[in-house]
Design a protein around this motif. Structure first.
Motif, PDB file in Angstrom:
ATOM      1  N   ILE A  19       0.845  -1.194   0.000  1.00 47.57           N
ATOM      2  CA  ILE A  19       0.000   0.000   0.000  1.00 47.57           C
ATOM      3  C   ILE A  19       0.880   1.244   0.000  1.00 47.57           C
ATOM      4  O   ILE A  19       1.834   1.334   0.776  1.00 47.57           O
ATOM      5  N   LYS A  20       0.572   2.204  -0.843  1.00 41.79           N
ATOM      6  CA  LYS A  20       1.288   3.477  -0.825  1.00 41.79           C
ATOM      7  C   LYS A  20       0.670   4.377   0.241  1.00 41.79           C
ATOM      8  O   LYS A  20      -0.533   4.328   0.501  1.00 41.79           O
ATOM      9  N   ASP A  41       6.420   4.485   2.201  1.00 37.49           N
ATOM     10  CA  ASP A  41       6.491   5.948   2.376  1.00 37.49           C
ATOM     11  C   ASP A  41       7.889   6.446   2.003  1.00 37.49           C
ATOM     12  O   ASP A  41       8.592   7.031   2.805  1.00 37.49           O
ATOM     13  N   ASP A  42       8.265   6.242   0.744  1.00 37.09           N
ATOM     14  CA  ASP A  42       9.634   6.479   0.310  1.00 37.09           C
ATOM     15  C   ASP A  42       9.953   7.919  -0.069  1.00 37.09           C
ATOM     16  O   ASP A  42      11.120   8.285  -0.203  1.00 37.09           O
ATOM     17  N   ASP A  43       8.942   8.778  -0.249  1.00 36.54           N
ATOM     18  CA  ASP A  43       9.180  10.151  -0.722  1.00 36.54           C
ATOM     19  C   ASP A  43       9.742  11.020   0.410  1.00 36.54           C
ATOM     20  O   ASP A  43       9.067  11.257   1.413  1.00 36.54           O
ATOM     21  N   GLY A  51       2.302  11.959   7.056  1.00 33.35           N
ATOM     22  CA  GLY A  51       3.635  11.391   6.903  1.00 33.35           C
ATOM     23  C   GLY A  51       4.088  11.492   5.464  1.00 33.35           C
ATOM     24  O   GLY A  51       3.562  12.277   4.673  1.00 33.35           O
ATOM     25  N   ARG A  52       5.045  10.686   5.099  1.00 31.45           N
ATOM     26  CA  ARG A  52       5.632  10.759   3.758  1.00 31.45           C
ATOM     27  C   ARG A  52       4.844   9.950   2.743  1.00 31.45           C
ATOM     28  O   ARG A  52       4.293   8.900   3.041  1.00 31.45           O
ATOM     29  N   ARG A  53       4.852  10.451   1.504  1.00 33.75           N
ATOM     30  CA  ARG A  53       4.078   9.828   0.434  1.00 33.75           C
ATOM     31  C   ARG A  53       4.761   8.551  -0.069  1.00 33.75           C
ATOM     32  O   ARG A  53       5.966   8.396   0.006  1.00 33.75           O
ATOM     33  N   GLY A  54       3.947   7.676  -0.620  1.00 32.92           N
ATOM     34  CA  GLY A  54       4.470   6.489  -1.287  1.00 32.92           C
ATOM     35  C   GLY A  54       4.530   6.749  -2.775  1.00 32.92           C
ATOM     36  O   GLY A  54       3.502   7.048  -3.396  1.00 32.92           O
ATOM     37  N   LEU A  84       8.009   0.391  -6.442  1.00 31.18           N
ATOM     38  CA  LEU A  84       8.291  -0.631  -7.452  1.00 31.18           C
ATOM     39  C   LEU A  84       9.413  -1.561  -7.018  1.00 31.18           C
ATOM     40  O   LEU A  84       9.404  -2.754  -7.339  1.00 31.18           O
ATOM     41  N   PHE A  85      10.391  -1.043  -6.286  1.00 27.96           N
ATOM     42  CA  PHE A  85      11.433  -1.917  -5.755  1.00 27.96           C
ATOM     43  C   PHE A  85      10.834  -2.890  -4.732  1.00 27.96           C
ATOM     44  O   PHE A  85      11.252  -4.044  -4.652  1.00 27.96           O
ATOM     45  N   MET A  86       9.849  -2.424  -3.959  1.00 26.00           N
ATOM     46  CA  MET A  86       9.164  -3.313  -3.026  1.00 26.00           C
ATOM     47  C   MET A  86       8.421  -4.404  -3.793  1.00 26.00           C
ATOM     48  O   MET A  86       8.477  -5.591  -3.440  1.00 26.00           O
ATOM     49  N   HIS A  87       7.714  -4.029  -4.851  1.00 29.56           N
ATOM     50  CA  HIS A  87       7.025  -5.017  -5.682  1.00 29.56           C
ATOM     51  C   HIS A  87       7.998  -6.086  -6.174  1.00 29.56           C
ATOM     52  O   HIS A  87       7.682  -7.274  -6.160  1.00 29.56           O
ATOM     53  N   LYS A  88       9.160  -5.630  -6.617  1.00 32.94           N
ATOM     54  CA  LYS A  88      10.108  -6.563  -7.244  1.00 32.94           C
ATOM     55  C   LYS A  88      10.731  -7.497  -6.223  1.00 32.94           C
ATOM     56  O   LYS A  88      10.844  -8.711  -6.467  1.00 32.94           O
TER      57      LYS A  88
END
Length: 332
Positions: A105-106, A135-137, A148-151, A156-160
């Motif tokens: 989830i983003k 929440d990588d942004d 908090g921080r946006r996804g 995509l790295f998490m998906h992979k």
């Protein structure tokens, strides 16, 4: 507004129909939804299902990453709008193979609320389910639609990485633990030259002057942290890498994966120029990326701009996962 569409109200169902009819070797539509799932059902047997999704307008995210080795299903909401709980729930049921389902989830308020509601429905059906909120942004701490921080593109790295683990037979608990280990090592920041124009409103999310750019914008045209005059590509790289360094403490003794992501209207020519300057900048840290992707992976309709994601590879198995072959529309 000039768009290659029919009725603005039908852009999502017509888009989904076009995708599944064009790529039946990878995906099929979950009946009575705008969700897509893997069409290779045999290779899903006995594996944990991975489900992600969000508002449309970010293609190829998320449906373009459904397939063997990545996502089991993706749920397509209306443009820049979270998918509804019932559609998410339908996708969860469609991919559950008895080993459980993991949700990626983003970090947007609507996504979290609706995925959590779907999660509750699945648990009532005795489906084992766990999740991670990405929440990588690093641009801003709180913004439109977000606590908090946006996804963003780092998702995509998490998906992979999780997709490789699921394909290799990892359990639900193992995937959940892996997700928690990976998450703090993925960071993203972006710059925009122009905003996205939503086909349902016909208006851009914000307006920049011809000679202006904005650092730190989100994928729904959320505001960033600074607006200023356009700069050469190498100066944009300097700004973004310095921001990432402040978060990650870049170090040539460590391994990194890099994603240079076009926001929808940025030509590959410009992305490669940016990447060339990026690699020059990383050389100052004695960093040679162990893995790099360049292209349009998580877009924002017709936004002109670029995002930069860096992923510190603290485990060599994460690099192996990034390199593992997949069968999807968009990850090659």
């Amino acid at each position: 507004m000039k768009k290659i569409i029919n009725d603005p109200a039908n852009v999502v169902p017509e888009m989904v129909a076009g995708m599944v009819r064009s790529y039946p070797q990878f995906i099929e539509q979950v009946p009575d939804t705008e969700a897509v799932m893997r069409s290779d059902k045999e290779s899903m047997k006995g594996k944990v299902g991975l489900v992600s999704g969000g508002g449309s307008g970010h293609e190829p995210t998320h449906a373009g990453f459904v397939g063997k080795g990545m996502l089991s299903a993706a749920v397509c909401g209306q443009v820049f709008t979270s998918p509804t709980p019932d559609q998410i729930y339908a996708a969860i049921k469609a991919v559950d193979q008895g080993q459980g389902v993991f949700l990626i989830i983003k970090n947007y308020s609507g996504d979290i609320m609706n995925f959590d509601m779907a999660k509750d429905l699945a648990e009532m059906d005795d489906i084992k389910i766990k999740s991670i909120v990405v929440d990588d942004d690093i641009a801003v701490e709180n913004s439109t639609f977000t606590q908090g921080r946006r996804g963003v593109a780092g998702t995509l790295f998490m998906h992979k990485v999780l997709g490789a683990a699921a394909q290799n037979g990892a359990s639900l608990d193992e995937i959940a633990e892996l997700a928690e280990q990976v998450l703090p090592n993925i960071k993203t920041i972006a710059v925009a030259l122009s905003a996205a124009t939503n086909p349902e409103t016909g208006k851009p999310g914000f307006v920049l002057k011809d000679d202006e750019i904005e650092f730190g914008v989100g994928v729904h045209s959320e505001p960033g942290y600074r607006r200023e005059k356009i700069k050469p590509a190498k100066d944009l790289v300097e700004e973004l890498v310095n921001k990432l360094d402040g978060e990650m403490h870049l170090d040539g003794s460590k391994k990194y994966a890099v994603l240079v992501n076009g926001m929808g209207a940025t030509p590959l020519m410009e992305q490669y120029i940016f990447s060339n300057d990026l690699l020059n900048k990383l050389e100052q840290f004695k960093i040679k990326p162990a893995f790099i992707k360049i292209g349009n992976y998580m877009t924002s309709l017709d936004m002109a701009g670029i995002s930069l994601t860096m992923f510190e590879l603290k485990d060599d198995k994460w690099l192996e996962a990034l390199k593992m072959p997949v069968a999807t529309i968009a990850w090659k």
